[in-house]
Design a protein around this motif. Sequence first.
Motif, PDB file in Angstrom:
ATOM      1  N   PHE A  91     -36.933  -6.338  18.049  1.00  0.00           N
ATOM      2  CA  PHE A  91     -37.114  -6.272  16.583  1.00  0.00           C
ATOM      3  C   PHE A  91     -38.105  -5.186  16.182  1.00  0.00           C
ATOM      4  N   ALA A 131     -41.193 -12.087  32.575  1.00  0.00           N
ATOM      5  CA  ALA A 131     -39.908 -12.408  31.952  1.00  0.00           C
ATOM      6  C   ALA A 131     -39.085 -11.148  31.775  1.00  0.00           C
ATOM      7  N   GLY A 132     -37.800 -11.339  31.612  1.00  0.00           N
ATOM      8  CA  GLY A 132     -36.910 -10.211  31.339  1.00  0.00           C
ATOM      9  C   GLY A 132     -36.079 -10.515  30.112  1.00  0.00           C
ATOM     10  N   ASN A 133     -35.798  -9.506  29.316  1.00  0.00           N
ATOM     11  CA  ASN A 133     -34.992  -9.719  28.116  1.00  0.00           C
ATOM     12  C   ASN A 133     -34.337  -8.421  27.699  1.00  0.00           C
ATOM     13  N   PHE A 134     -33.142  -8.542  27.171  1.00  0.00           N
ATOM     14  CA  PHE A 134     -32.475  -7.468  26.445  1.00  0.00           C
ATOM     15  C   PHE A 134     -31.458  -8.131  25.538  1.00  0.00           C
ATOM     16  N   GLY A 138     -26.042  -9.496  34.801  1.00  0.00           N
ATOM     17  CA  GLY A 138     -26.997  -9.442  33.687  1.00  0.00           C
ATOM     18  C   GLY A 138     -27.525 -10.829  33.360  1.00  0.00           C
ATOM     19  N   SER A 181     -22.647  -9.097  31.705  1.00  0.00           N
ATOM     20  CA  SER A 181     -22.057  -9.247  33.045  1.00  0.00           C
ATOM     21  C   SER A 181     -22.680 -10.440  33.760  1.00  0.00           C
ATOM     22  N   GLY A 211     -43.086 -17.320  19.038  1.00  0.00           N
ATOM     23  CA  GLY A 211     -42.045 -16.681  18.230  1.00  0.00           C
ATOM     24  C   GLY A 211     -42.179 -15.183  18.397  1.00  0.00           C
ATOM     25  N   VAL A 218     -31.740 -12.368  34.443  1.00  0.00           N
ATOM     26  CA  VAL A 218     -32.748 -13.006  33.580  1.00  0.00           C
ATOM     27  C   VAL A 218     -33.025 -14.439  34.045  1.00  0.00           C
ATOM     28  N   ARG A 268     -37.967  -4.305  22.307  1.00  0.00           N
ATOM     29  CA  ARG A 268     -36.556  -4.446  22.648  1.00  0.00           C
ATOM     30  C   ARG A 268     -35.738  -5.133  21.559  1.00  0.00           C
ATOM     31  N   ARG A 292     -38.906 -12.904  41.760  1.00  0.00           N
ATOM     32  CA  ARG A 292     -37.585 -13.341  42.236  1.00  0.00           C
ATOM     33  C   ARG A 292     -37.542 -13.520  43.747  1.00  0.00           C
ATOM     34  N   GLU A 333     -43.444  -5.925  24.738  1.00  0.00           N
ATOM     35  CA  GLU A 333     -42.188  -5.329  25.200  1.00  0.00           C
ATOM     36  C   GLU A 333     -40.992  -6.026  24.539  1.00  0.00           C
ATOM     37  N   GLY A 334     -41.105  -7.340  24.353  1.00  0.00           N
ATOM     38  CA  GLY A 334     -40.037  -8.083  23.680  1.00  0.00           C
ATOM     39  C   GLY A 334     -39.816  -7.572  22.266  1.00  0.00           C
ATOM     40  N   ILE A 375     -34.519 -12.855  16.302  1.00  0.00           N
ATOM     41  CA  ILE A 375     -33.637 -11.773  16.717  1.00  0.00           C
ATOM     42  C   ILE A 375     -32.720 -11.401  15.556  1.00  0.00           C
TER      43      ILE A 375
HETATM   44  C1  HXC Z   1     -26.526  -5.413  28.922  1.00  0.00           C
HETATM   45  C2  HXC Z   1     -27.918  -5.168  30.744  1.00  0.00           C
HETATM   46  C3  HXC Z   1     -28.909  -4.566  29.917  1.00  0.00           C
HETATM   47  C4  HXC Z   1     -28.616  -4.403  28.519  1.00  0.00           C
HETATM   48  C5  HXC Z   1     -29.667  -4.662  31.951  1.00  0.00           C
HETATM   49  N1  HXC Z   1     -28.434  -5.205  31.976  1.00  0.00           N
HETATM   50  N2  HXC Z   1     -29.973  -4.272  30.704  1.00  0.00           N
HETATM   51  N3  HXC Z   1     -26.749  -5.598  30.256  1.00  0.00           N
HETATM   52  N4  HXC Z   1     -27.408  -4.843  28.057  1.00  0.00           N
HETATM   53  N5  HXC Z   1     -29.489  -3.838  27.678  1.00  0.00           N
HETATM   54  C6  HXC Z   1     -27.719  -5.689  33.152  1.00  0.00           C
HETATM   55  C7  HXC Z   1     -27.415  -4.547  34.092  1.00  0.00           C
HETATM   56  O1  HXC Z   1     -26.277  -3.825  33.681  1.00  0.00           O
HETATM   57  C8  HXC Z   1     -27.196  -5.286  35.411  1.00  0.00           C
HETATM   58  O2  HXC Z   1     -25.915  -5.886  35.473  1.00  0.00           O
HETATM   59  C9  HXC Z   1     -28.207  -6.411  35.302  1.00  0.00           C
HETATM   60  O3  HXC Z   1     -28.507  -6.583  33.910  1.00  0.00           O
HETATM   61  C10 HXC Z   1     -29.482  -6.110  36.058  1.00  0.00           C
HETATM   62  O4  HXC Z   1     -29.985  -4.888  35.553  1.00  0.00           O
HETATM   63  P1  HXC Z   1     -31.086  -4.033  36.362  1.00  0.00           P
HETATM   64  O5  HXC Z   1     -31.544  -2.964  35.493  1.00  0.00           O
HETATM   65  O6  HXC Z   1     -30.561  -3.696  37.719  1.00  0.00           O
HETATM   66  O7  HXC Z   1     -32.210  -5.154  36.597  1.00  0.00           O
HETATM   67  P2  HXC Z   1     -33.728  -5.004  36.924  1.00  0.00           P
HETATM   68  O8  HXC Z   1     -34.100  -3.604  37.353  1.00  0.00           O
HETATM   69  O9  HXC Z   1     -34.062  -6.097  37.831  1.00  0.00           O
HETATM   70  O10 HXC Z   1     -34.435  -5.208  35.505  1.00  0.00           O
HETATM   71  C11 HXC Z   1     -34.492  -6.475  34.868  1.00  0.00           C
HETATM   72  C12 HXC Z   1     -34.246  -6.355  33.369  1.00  0.00           C
HETATM   73  C13 HXC Z   1     -35.168  -5.283  32.775  1.00  0.00           C
HETATM   74  C14 HXC Z   1     -34.479  -7.722  32.752  1.00  0.00           C
HETATM   75  C15 HXC Z   1     -32.801  -5.965  33.149  1.00  0.00           C
HETATM   76  O11 HXC Z   1     -34.868  -5.109  31.410  1.00  0.00           O
HETATM   77  C16 HXC Z   1     -36.599  -5.589  32.984  1.00  0.00           C
HETATM   78  O12 HXC Z   1     -37.168  -5.271  34.011  1.00  0.00           O
HETATM   79  N6  HXC Z   1     -37.273  -6.233  32.034  1.00  0.00           N
HETATM   80  C17 HXC Z   1     -38.699  -6.649  32.191  1.00  0.00           C
HETATM   81  C18 HXC Z   1     -39.497  -6.522  30.943  1.00  0.00           C
HETATM   82  C19 HXC Z   1     -38.917  -7.312  29.788  1.00  0.00           C
HETATM   83  O13 HXC Z   1     -37.738  -7.495  29.646  1.00  0.00           O
HETATM   84  N7  HXC Z   1     -39.819  -7.772  28.888  1.00  0.00           N
HETATM   85  C20 HXC Z   1     -39.398  -8.442  27.666  1.00  0.00           C
HETATM   86  C21 HXC Z   1     -39.639  -9.880  27.757  1.00  0.00           C
HETATM   87  S1  HXC Z   1     -39.450 -10.601  26.142  1.00  0.00           S
HETATM   88  P3  HXC Z   1     -24.654  -5.193  36.234  1.00  0.00           P
HETATM   89  O14 HXC Z   1     -23.542  -6.146  36.046  1.00  0.00           O
HETATM   90  O15 HXC Z   1     -24.429  -3.871  35.540  1.00  0.00           O
HETATM   91  O16 HXC Z   1     -25.087  -5.036  37.671  1.00  0.00           O
HETATM   92  C22 HXC Z   1     -39.128 -12.220  26.350  1.00  0.00           C
HETATM   93  C23 HXC Z   1     -39.029 -13.133  25.162  1.00  0.00           C
HETATM   94  C24 HXC Z   1     -38.820 -12.488  23.835  1.00  0.00           C
HETATM   95  O17 HXC Z   1     -38.995 -12.659  27.413  1.00  0.00           O
HETATM   96  C25 HXC Z   1     -38.675 -13.483  22.689  1.00  0.00           C
HETATM   97  C26 HXC Z   1     -38.651 -12.764  21.346  1.00  0.00           C
HETATM   98  C27 HXC Z   1     -38.548 -13.653  20.164  1.00  0.00           C
END
Ligand code: HXC
Length: 264
Positions: A205, A99-102, A113, A110, A193, A117, A203, A72, A199-200, A262
Amino acid sequence: MTSIFRDDLFSGRVALVTGGGTGIGLGIAEALARHGADLAIVSRKAENVGPSADRIAGATGRRCLALTADVRQPEAVEAAVDQIVAELGGLEIVVNNAAGNFYCPSGELSPNGFGTVIDIDAKGTWNVSRAAYRARMKDHGGQILNISATLHHGGTPGQVHVAAAKAAVDAMTRTLAVEWGSLGIRVNAIAPGPIAETEGARRLFSGERADRLQRMIPTRRLGTIDDIVSLALFVLSEAASNINGAVIVSDGGLSLTGRFGIEP
Ligand code: HXC
């Protein structure tokens, strides 16, 4: 898995894999090294890349830098790219995998949030591609491989942020493929898919949901990291030199059924 590719497929090439310390990124990074590339794996967290880089270098005899940078942050990305070119002598392959996902229902998500991503997936892909282009690829050609998804090929509840981000990644893939193609730069994407042991998967499935999902996939199995690694090696190889701007799905046919992995 035994590789069907030549051991020296990428010898003399230098690669950068974002998010290369874990999951699909690690699989691709290790495979590139096993096929002759020197490389750097980049992550925001040093603990995600340090041990993985040591393991890759030890297992393959190739050079593997562990770099800490948040995709970023454009300045951090540019510094990492400059370091790779200086220390490894070039940069022919970029894999935008970070990548990031939840899961989050859209009404509860938000602005930060959603933006987070978008920043990691879409802007991160742009920041790394731009830096590689300017530092090296515009004069020497190269390849960019983006790891996308299928979530946005239809509508996937709880994934508005990711779907929007990956749609942007696909748009960048096609646009840059056309704009940079004449410079010897190929830009493609893989759209996995559901892939087990990522990690995906954890988070989105895990457990019983993975069993249900498996039954929905036409091939009746989740994808594996090796599935994506093999496809990546092919796309990055000369065998795919006429493939440019493609988004290649690897999902056992799941997206053709109107589902995308999902199951909340
Ligand atoms: C709702 C959420 C949340 C959740 C975070 N947020 N997790 N909102 N539900 N579960 C919100 C927070 O409240 C915050 O908003 C904002 O997102 C940023 O959160 P931070 O934790 O401060 O961000 P950060 O530390 O930068 O972390 C980024 C992240 C984290 C994406 C949120 O999960 C991460 O680092 N992920 C990296 C690994 C990852 O996700 N891998 C999976 C990739 S799978 P507010 O408003 O409160 O400030 C993929 C494809 C999958 O990409 C396809 C499958 C078929």
